[in-house]
Design a protein around this motif. Sequence first.
Motif, PDB file in Angstrom:
ATOM      1  N   PRO A 148       0.806  -1.220   0.000  1.00 52.50           N
ATOM      2  CA  PRO A 148       0.000   0.000   0.000  1.00 52.50           C
ATOM      3  C   PRO A 148       0.839   1.271   0.000  1.00 52.50           C
ATOM      4  CG  PRO A 148      -0.038  -1.044   2.160  1.00 52.50           C
ATOM      5  CD  PRO A 148       0.635  -2.010   1.232  1.00 52.50           C
ATOM      6  N   ALA A 149       0.246   2.329  -0.521  1.00 55.57           N
ATOM      7  CA  ALA A 149       0.917   3.627  -0.613  1.00 55.57           C
ATOM      8  C   ALA A 149       1.421   4.104   0.743  1.00 55.57           C
ATOM      9  CB  ALA A 149      -0.042   4.657  -1.200  1.00 55.57           C
ATOM     10  N   GLU A 150       0.714   3.738   1.787  1.00 62.14           N
ATOM     11  CA  GLU A 150       1.061   4.219   3.126  1.00 62.14           C
ATOM     12  C   GLU A 150       2.472   3.812   3.574  1.00 62.14           C
ATOM     13  OE1 GLU A 150      -3.483   3.912   3.125  1.00 62.14           O
ATOM     14  OE2 GLU A 150      -1.786   2.918   2.148  1.00 62.14           O
ATOM     15  N   VAL A 151       3.059   2.779   2.954  1.00 63.34           N
ATOM     16  CA  VAL A 151       4.373   2.305   3.420  1.00 63.34           C
ATOM     17  C   VAL A 151       5.516   2.682   2.479  1.00 63.34           C
ATOM     18  CG1 VAL A 151       3.312   0.402   4.675  1.00 63.34           C
ATOM     19  CG2 VAL A 151       4.186   0.004   2.362  1.00 63.34           C
ATOM     20  N   TYR A 152       5.237   3.461   1.445  1.00 60.47           N
ATOM     21  CA  TYR A 152       6.288   3.788   0.474  1.00 60.47           C
ATOM     22  C   TYR A 152       7.507   4.465   1.108  1.00 60.47           C
ATOM     23  CZ  TYR A 152       4.371   2.604  -4.135  1.00 60.47           C
ATOM     24  OH  TYR A 152       3.938   1.934  -5.245  1.00 60.47           O
ATOM     25  N   LEU A 153       7.292   5.328   2.066  1.00 63.34           N
ATOM     26  CA  LEU A 153       8.400   6.095   2.661  1.00 63.34           C
ATOM     27  C   LEU A 153       8.871   5.505   3.985  1.00 63.34           C
ATOM     28  CD1 LEU A 153       7.051   9.613   1.715  1.00 63.34           C
ATOM     29  CD2 LEU A 153       9.152   8.563   0.831  1.00 63.34           C
ATOM     30  N   GLU A 154       8.370   4.332   4.337  1.00 68.64           N
ATOM     31  CA  GLU A 154       8.733   3.715   5.610  1.00 68.64           C
ATOM     32  C   GLU A 154      10.232   3.409   5.683  1.00 68.64           C
ATOM     33  OE1 GLU A 154       7.456  -0.027   8.512  1.00 68.64           O
ATOM     34  OE2 GLU A 154       6.430   0.294   6.597  1.00 68.64           O
ATOM     35  N   GLY A 155      10.790   2.896   4.595  1.00 73.26           N
ATOM     36  CA  GLY A 155      12.211   2.562   4.600  1.00 73.26           C
ATOM     37  C   GLY A 155      13.078   3.775   4.839  1.00 73.26           C
ATOM     38  N   LEU A 156      12.785   4.864   4.138  1.00 73.85           N
ATOM     39  CA  LEU A 156      13.547   6.104   4.317  1.00 73.85           C
ATOM     40  C   LEU A 156      13.496   6.572   5.763  1.00 73.85           C
ATOM     41  CD1 LEU A 156      14.968   8.633   2.938  1.00 73.85           C
ATOM     42  CD2 LEU A 156      12.678   9.645   2.948  1.00 73.85           C
ATOM     43  N   LEU A 157      12.300   6.603   6.342  1.00 76.65           N
ATOM     44  CA  LEU A 157      12.146   7.132   7.691  1.00 76.65           C
ATOM     45  C   LEU A 157      12.727   6.183   8.738  1.00 76.65           C
ATOM     46  CD1 LEU A 157       8.562   8.577   7.203  1.00 76.65           C
ATOM     47  CD2 LEU A 157      10.726   9.837   7.263  1.00 76.65           C
ATOM     48  N   ASP A 158      12.647   4.888   8.491  1.00 79.55           N
ATOM     49  CA  ASP A 158      13.266   3.930   9.398  1.00 79.55           C
ATOM     50  C   ASP A 158      14.777   4.115   9.425  1.00 79.55           C
ATOM     51  OD1 ASP A 158      13.161   1.512  11.116  1.00 79.55           O
ATOM     52  OD2 ASP A 158      14.246   0.594   9.453  1.00 79.55           O
TER      53      ASP A 158
END
Length: 393
Positions: A148-158
């Motif tokens: 889902p779109a909601e997790v696209y930036l999760e890697g960057l922020l993690d």
Amino acid sequence: MVSIRLIALLSSFTVLLAGAVPTPAQQPPLRIGASLSLTGTYAKPGLYGREGYALCQKHLNGGTGVLGRSIEFVIYDDRSDPQTGVRLYEKLITEDRVEAVLGPYSSAITEAVANVAEKYRKLLLAPLGSAGSIWEKGRRYVIMMVSPAEVYLEGLLDMAARNGLKSVALIYEDTVFPKTAMKGAVASARKRGLEIVFQEAYPKAQTDFAALLTKLKAVRPDVLAAATYFDDVVAITRQMKELDVNVKMFGTTVGGDLPEFYKALGRTGEYVYGASQWEPSLAYPGAGEFAAAYQAEFNRAPSYHAAAAYAACLLLAEAINLTGSLDSERLREYLFKLQTVTVFGAFDVDERGYQMSHRMVTIQWQDGRQVVVWPDDVATGKIRHPTPPWSQR
């Protein structure tokens, strides 16, 4: 749920590449309809999607086809416009009388054409629509392929939080997918204790980001997370250099993951992070063979958009062949119960058709190469951090 079903896809894929199966009997082709963004804002990923469908057609027709028939795609250009997409899917179903449909590119167009699929009870595998809201409206026939779109930036922020960064700026195009991605980014940032010091939307097709970037520069964020498409992220990156906007990490949703990003920017694209649904280095069954076949066919490396479209086409073919039917209810029942790993990765949907198992990765541009840097268990390299100021590059 049924057990993992790899045999049909893998054996047929391997044999197709070897060219060792007879062609389908001479029957009328099974026509599959879709619209894709071949011009307009979404044209870069849309063209990859078309090539993914085309390669699937070639491979299926080089084998036993679908129900013993060759397949034929009927694809129209929706010009990156949702309402045009609606008209085209209506035309595909009512005038062209295609026997099956596959999804378009983008969440905005998938959201719009999903209503057409529901109206005519046509199963719609959606390889390139990721906004979770599409699956929150009680639709029966729309099936999600991607994370889902909601997790696209999760890697960057993690990675930002793990490397001790404290503040983040968020910018995004004011359309369905970027707004959904930004909603997820806000939650992810807060979960990791990152302070959101700037957040602003911009209109679709904007090309001048000087005013936005000047405001952003004044707050001096550690991280810039951008929910973008290709043209805007190229312009934003170029204008960051021109305005000397420096951050320790800069990552994007769509655009930064495409090979054309680096071709457009050269070394200005170094250090930039991109979210990706698939990379050729991932150890999915048949992924390496697909990447090689795609390169040979189109003289360029595939993006995740091509891999998703290809996998959706193969998955639809598998469902039709193994149920022996084009009936949407039977196909829906089969796919809703299916747990498998395709060329594109894991597939397992819930009762809404919402994807539960596919995983995102994050890449970083390093010396002109897309290096998978997140998550750790599939990374092919370490992040280069922090991003040096423009004056030191």
